[in-house]
Design a protein around this motif. Structure first.
Motif, PDB file in Angstrom:
ATOM      1  N   VAL A  74     -25.076 -40.944  57.005  1.00 29.83           N
ATOM      2  CA  VAL A  74     -24.843 -39.865  57.967  1.00 29.83           C
ATOM      3  C   VAL A  74     -24.394 -40.417  59.319  1.00 29.83           C
ATOM      4  CG1 VAL A  74     -27.153 -39.484  58.969  1.00 29.83           C
ATOM      5  CG2 VAL A  74     -25.675 -37.568  58.550  1.00 29.83           C
ATOM      6  N   GLY A 101     -27.780 -35.573  51.043  1.00 29.19           N
ATOM      7  CA  GLY A 101     -28.013 -34.502  52.013  1.00 29.19           C
ATOM      8  C   GLY A 101     -28.563 -33.255  51.335  1.00 29.19           C
ATOM      9  N   HIS A 152     -30.890 -33.350  65.796  1.00 26.39           N
ATOM     10  CA  HIS A 152     -31.835 -33.615  64.704  1.00 26.39           C
ATOM     11  C   HIS A 152     -32.488 -34.990  64.867  1.00 26.39           C
ATOM     12  CE1 HIS A 152     -32.652 -35.529  60.801  1.00 26.39           C
ATOM     13  NE2 HIS A 152     -32.948 -34.341  60.315  1.00 26.39           N
ATOM     14  N   MET A 153     -31.658 -36.027  65.133  1.00 25.75           N
ATOM     15  CA  MET A 153     -32.204 -37.383  65.239  1.00 25.75           C
ATOM     16  C   MET A 153     -33.171 -37.474  66.425  1.00 25.75           C
ATOM     17  SD  MET A 153     -31.017 -38.629  62.587  1.00 25.75           S
ATOM     18  CE  MET A 153     -31.559 -40.310  62.533  1.00 25.75           C
ATOM     19  N   PHE A 178     -22.958 -27.124  55.734  1.00 19.44           N
ATOM     20  CA  PHE A 178     -22.834 -28.410  55.013  1.00 19.44           C
ATOM     21  C   PHE A 178     -21.994 -28.219  53.737  1.00 19.44           C
ATOM     22  CE2 PHE A 178     -24.823 -31.415  51.939  1.00 19.44           C
ATOM     23  CZ  PHE A 178     -24.727 -32.608  52.645  1.00 19.44           C
ATOM     24  N   TYR A 182     -42.696 -43.139  60.492  1.00 17.53           N
ATOM     25  CA  TYR A 182     -43.210 -42.211  59.459  1.00 17.53           C
ATOM     26  C   TYR A 182     -43.811 -42.990  58.289  1.00 17.53           C
ATOM     27  CZ  TYR A 182     -41.078 -38.184  61.744  1.00 17.53           C
ATOM     28  OH  TYR A 182     -40.772 -37.204  62.646  1.00 17.53           O
ATOM     29  N   PHE A 217     -25.168 -31.129  65.628  1.00 20.67           N
ATOM     30  CA  PHE A 217     -26.502 -30.807  65.103  1.00 20.67           C
ATOM     31  C   PHE A 217     -27.271 -32.100  64.798  1.00 20.67           C
ATOM     32  CE2 PHE A 217     -28.995 -30.805  61.193  1.00 20.67           C
ATOM     33  CZ  PHE A 217     -30.054 -29.991  61.567  1.00 20.67           C
ATOM     34  N   MET A 218     -26.563 -33.084  64.180  1.00 19.90           N
ATOM     35  CA  MET A 218     -27.235 -34.323  63.790  1.00 19.90           C
ATOM     36  C   MET A 218     -27.750 -35.103  64.995  1.00 19.90           C
ATOM     37  SD  MET A 218     -27.805 -34.431  60.687  1.00 19.90           S
ATOM     38  CE  MET A 218     -28.683 -35.978  60.684  1.00 19.90           C
ATOM     39  N   VAL A 233     -32.488 -24.000  58.368  1.00 21.48           N
ATOM     40  CA  VAL A 233     -32.002 -24.891  57.303  1.00 21.48           C
ATOM     41  C   VAL A 233     -30.918 -24.170  56.486  1.00 21.48           C
ATOM     42  CG1 VAL A 233     -32.611 -26.255  55.273  1.00 21.48           C
ATOM     43  CG2 VAL A 233     -34.229 -26.094  57.156  1.00 21.48           C
ATOM     44  N   HIS A 293     -32.324 -33.544  50.531  1.00 20.12           N
ATOM     45  CA  HIS A 293     -33.131 -33.404  51.752  1.00 20.12           C
ATOM     46  C   HIS A 293     -33.156 -31.945  52.233  1.00 20.12           C
ATOM     47  CE1 HIS A 293     -34.790 -34.083  55.667  1.00 20.12           C
ATOM     48  NE2 HIS A 293     -33.647 -33.968  56.315  1.00 20.12           N
ATOM     49  N   LEU A 294     -32.001 -31.319  52.250  1.00 19.39           N
ATOM     50  CA  LEU A 294     -31.934 -29.943  52.760  1.00 19.39           C
ATOM     51  C   LEU A 294     -32.713 -28.984  51.866  1.00 19.39           C
ATOM     52  CD1 LEU A 294     -28.258 -29.947  54.048  1.00 19.39           C
ATOM     53  CD2 LEU A 294     -30.287 -29.438  55.391  1.00 19.39           C
ATOM     54  N   VAL A 335     -37.962 -21.995  60.257  1.00 19.18           N
ATOM     55  CA  VAL A 335     -37.316 -23.296  59.990  1.00 19.18           C
ATOM     56  C   VAL A 335     -36.395 -23.145  58.778  1.00 19.18           C
ATOM     57  CG1 VAL A 335     -37.721 -25.732  59.387  1.00 19.18           C
ATOM     58  CG2 VAL A 335     -39.238 -24.575  61.007  1.00 19.18           C
ATOM     59  N   MET A 351     -36.377 -29.310  52.652  1.00 13.77           N
ATOM     60  CA  MET A 351     -36.700 -28.676  53.936  1.00 13.77           C
ATOM     61  C   MET A 351     -36.675 -27.144  53.823  1.00 13.77           C
ATOM     62  SD  MET A 351     -37.363 -30.925  56.175  1.00 13.77           S
ATOM     63  CE  MET A 351     -37.937 -32.302  55.232  1.00 13.77           C
TER      64      MET A 351
HETATM   65  C1  HEM Z   1     -32.082 -27.757  59.602  1.00 11.26           C
HETATM   66  C2  HEM Z   1     -31.915 -28.749  58.732  1.00 11.26           C
HETATM   67  C3  HEM Z   1     -32.791 -29.996  58.743  1.00 11.26           C
HETATM   68  C4  HEM Z   1     -34.129 -30.123  58.996  1.00 11.26           C
HETATM   69  C5  HEM Z   1     -35.124 -29.009  59.354  1.00 11.26           C
HETATM   70  C6  HEM Z   1     -34.468 -31.520  58.881  1.00 11.26           C
HETATM   71  C7  HEM Z   1     -35.718 -32.062  59.098  1.00 11.26           C
HETATM   72  C8  HEM Z   1     -36.063 -33.390  58.961  1.00 11.26           C
HETATM   73  C9  HEM Z   1     -37.396 -33.931  59.131  1.00 11.26           C
HETATM   74  C10 HEM Z   1     -38.616 -33.113  59.499  1.00 11.26           C
HETATM   75  C11 HEM Z   1     -37.331 -35.267  58.913  1.00 11.26           C
HETATM   76  C12 HEM Z   1     -38.514 -36.264  58.966  1.00 11.26           C
HETATM   77  C13 HEM Z   1     -38.928 -36.705  57.589  1.00 11.26           C
HETATM   78  C14 HEM Z   1     -39.528 -35.581  56.741  1.00 11.26           C
HETATM   79  O1  HEM Z   1     -40.275 -34.721  57.232  1.00 11.26           O
HETATM   80  O2  HEM Z   1     -39.245 -35.578  55.537  1.00 11.26           O
HETATM   81  C15 HEM Z   1     -35.942 -35.583  58.633  1.00 11.26           C
HETATM   82  C16 HEM Z   1     -35.446 -36.837  58.411  1.00 11.26           C
HETATM   83  C17 HEM Z   1     -34.130 -37.133  58.190  1.00 11.26           C
HETATM   84  N1  HEM Z   1     -33.097 -36.247  58.033  1.00 11.26           N
HETATM   85 FE1  HEM Z   1     -33.212 -34.251  58.282  1.00 11.26          FE
HETATM   86  N2  HEM Z   1     -33.335 -32.212  58.552  1.00 11.26           N
HETATM   87  C18 HEM Z   1     -32.289 -31.325  58.463  1.00 11.26           C
HETATM   88  C19 HEM Z   1     -30.960 -31.614  58.163  1.00 11.26           C
HETATM   89  C20 HEM Z   1     -30.479 -32.867  57.894  1.00 11.26           C
HETATM   90  C21 HEM Z   1     -29.116 -33.159  57.532  1.00 11.26           C
HETATM   91  C22 HEM Z   1     -27.989 -32.120  57.387  1.00 11.26           C
HETATM   92  C23 HEM Z   1     -29.056 -34.511  57.350  1.00 11.26           C
HETATM   93  C24 HEM Z   1     -27.871 -35.336  56.965  1.00 11.26           C
HETATM   94  C25 HEM Z   1     -27.040 -34.945  56.042  1.00 11.26           C
HETATM   95  C26 HEM Z   1     -30.366 -35.073  57.633  1.00 11.26           C
HETATM   96  C27 HEM Z   1     -30.682 -36.421  57.576  1.00 11.26           C
HETATM   97  C28 HEM Z   1     -31.944 -36.950  57.801  1.00 11.26           C
HETATM   98  C29 HEM Z   1     -32.252 -38.369  57.821  1.00 11.26           C
HETATM   99  C30 HEM Z   1     -31.245 -39.499  57.630  1.00 11.26           C
HETATM  100  C31 HEM Z   1     -33.605 -38.488  58.044  1.00 11.26           C
HETATM  101  C32 HEM Z   1     -34.406 -39.792  58.213  1.00 11.26           C
HETATM  102  C33 HEM Z   1     -34.625 -39.921  59.692  1.00 11.26           C
HETATM  103  C34 HEM Z   1     -34.737 -41.312  60.240  1.00 11.26           C
HETATM  104  O3  HEM Z   1     -34.739 -42.275  59.513  1.00 11.26           O
HETATM  105  O4  HEM Z   1     -34.791 -41.368  61.474  1.00 11.26           O
HETATM  106  N3  HEM Z   1     -31.201 -34.039  57.938  1.00 11.26           N
HETATM  107  N4  HEM Z   1     -35.200 -34.429  58.660  1.00 11.26           N
END
Ligand code: HEM
Length: 261
Positions: A179, A140, A44-45, A90, A231, A40-41, A83, A143-144, A79, A147
């Motif tokens: 991560v 994590g 996601h990235m 998670f 960003y 998934f990650m 999540v 952040h979750l 979305v 979202m």
């Molecule tokens: C379905 C679940 C998830 C969604 C919808 C999601 C969505 C996003 C979005 C839209 C961003 C861009 C910044 C923002 O809008 O705030 C972001 C950034 C990020 N997310 Fe998630 N995320 C999810 C799950 C996770 C999980 C499980 C992790 C790790 C435990 C994670 C780690 C990160 C990191 C490290 C960034 C920074 C990205 C970067 O520096 O390139 N995300 N996420």
């Protein structure tokens, strides 16, 4: 009398005729949930990095997940549903992994002893997993939850505003390193543990897997840092108009033409 003492001390329980299958099941579930989260990650990235192509492209990806191209209308609740599934996975994975953490100072010292004695990279990597996994519990979850509750605030401006004006970038910076290290090491350990690519030369395979793991981790870290910087830049430039919704370029032009008519 002696029988009850044995039960109290737990002696003899391990000699039951039929041993529990649960430790093995839990190990399998931990691996399976880790694999699902690791894959998934990667997705996601890549989706989040769409901002490096253009604001419009990231907007399209956001709308895709909101079902806009299927229903002709955006449903951010979709979305949230994704999540919720990832969040459950998670939490389940963290619960299963927790049982492997040293539970006392004594166990911790024993592990340190083993690590020094073996001086093997894979044993050290296990400790990297424990430390980054522990940090992921908190970073994590924050952040979750964000979202889950604000799925409509994802987009070029929404995300940029959150990262810069909402001061989320320090958390993302630490989360990113945790991560990528945790996921990279985790997938490598899975491949070694379940012997996916063993072949005739297991040592050689392990060395190649290790090189691949570091390569992928380095690539994802560079990609993640570039994405975060993008960003931050958008959020900084948009700091006086926080909350404004992004309108894709082709709709901006339509609006201008209509305004001119
Ligand atoms: C379905 C679940 C998830 C969604 C919808 C999601 C969505 C996003 C979005 C839209 C961003 C861009 C910044 C923002 O809008 O705030 C972001 C950034 C990020 N997310 Fe998630 N995320 C999810 C799950 C996770 C999980 C499980 C992790 C790790 C435990 C994670 C780690 C990160 C990191 C490290 C960034 C920074 C990205 C970067 O520096 O390139 N995300 N996420």
């Amino acid at each position: 009398m002696s029988k009850s003492l044995e039960v109290i001390a737990g002696v003899g329980l391990a000699d039951r005729q039929r041993k529990s299958r649960w430790p093995a099941r839990m190990d399998f579930l931990q691996s399976a949930s880790g694999l699902a989260l690791g894959l998934f990650m990667w997705g996601h990235m890549l989706f989040v990095a769409s901002i490096l192509v253009s604001n419009d492209f990231m907007w399209r990806i956001t709308k895709l997940f909101e079902g806009y191209y299927f229903f002709g209308k955006s449903y951010p609740g979709l979305v949230s549903a994704i999540v919720a599934i990832v969040f459950a996975l998670f939490i389940g994975h963290a619960f299963l992994a927790m049982r492997k953490f040293p539970a006392s100072y004594r166990q911790y010292r024993t592990f340190l002893g083993h690590r020094t004695l073996m001086a093997h990279t894979d044993t050290t990597l296990w400790w990297v997993q424990v430390v980054t996994g522990f940090l992921l519990f908190f970073l994590g979850s924050a952040h979750l939850y964000q979202m889950l509750m604000h799925p409509g605030d994802i987009g070029p401006y929404g995300s940029g505003d959150r990262v810069w004006s909402g001061h989320w970038w320090p958390l993302y910076l630490v989360l990113l390193f945790c991560v990528e290290l945790h996921g990279g090491v985790g997938l490598y350990r899975l491949a070694v543990k379940w012997d996916w690519f063993g072949g005739d030369d297991p040592d050689g395979t392990r060395r190649r897997l290790s090189a691949l793991k570091w390569g992928i981790t380095a690539f994802l870290l560079v990609l993640g840092l570039a994405t975060l910087a993008a960003y931050m830049k958008i959020g900084y430039e948009h700091r006086d108009r926080v909350g404004e919704e992004y309108v894709p370029t082709w709709l901006q032009k339509d609006g201008q033409q209509r305004g001119a008519q």
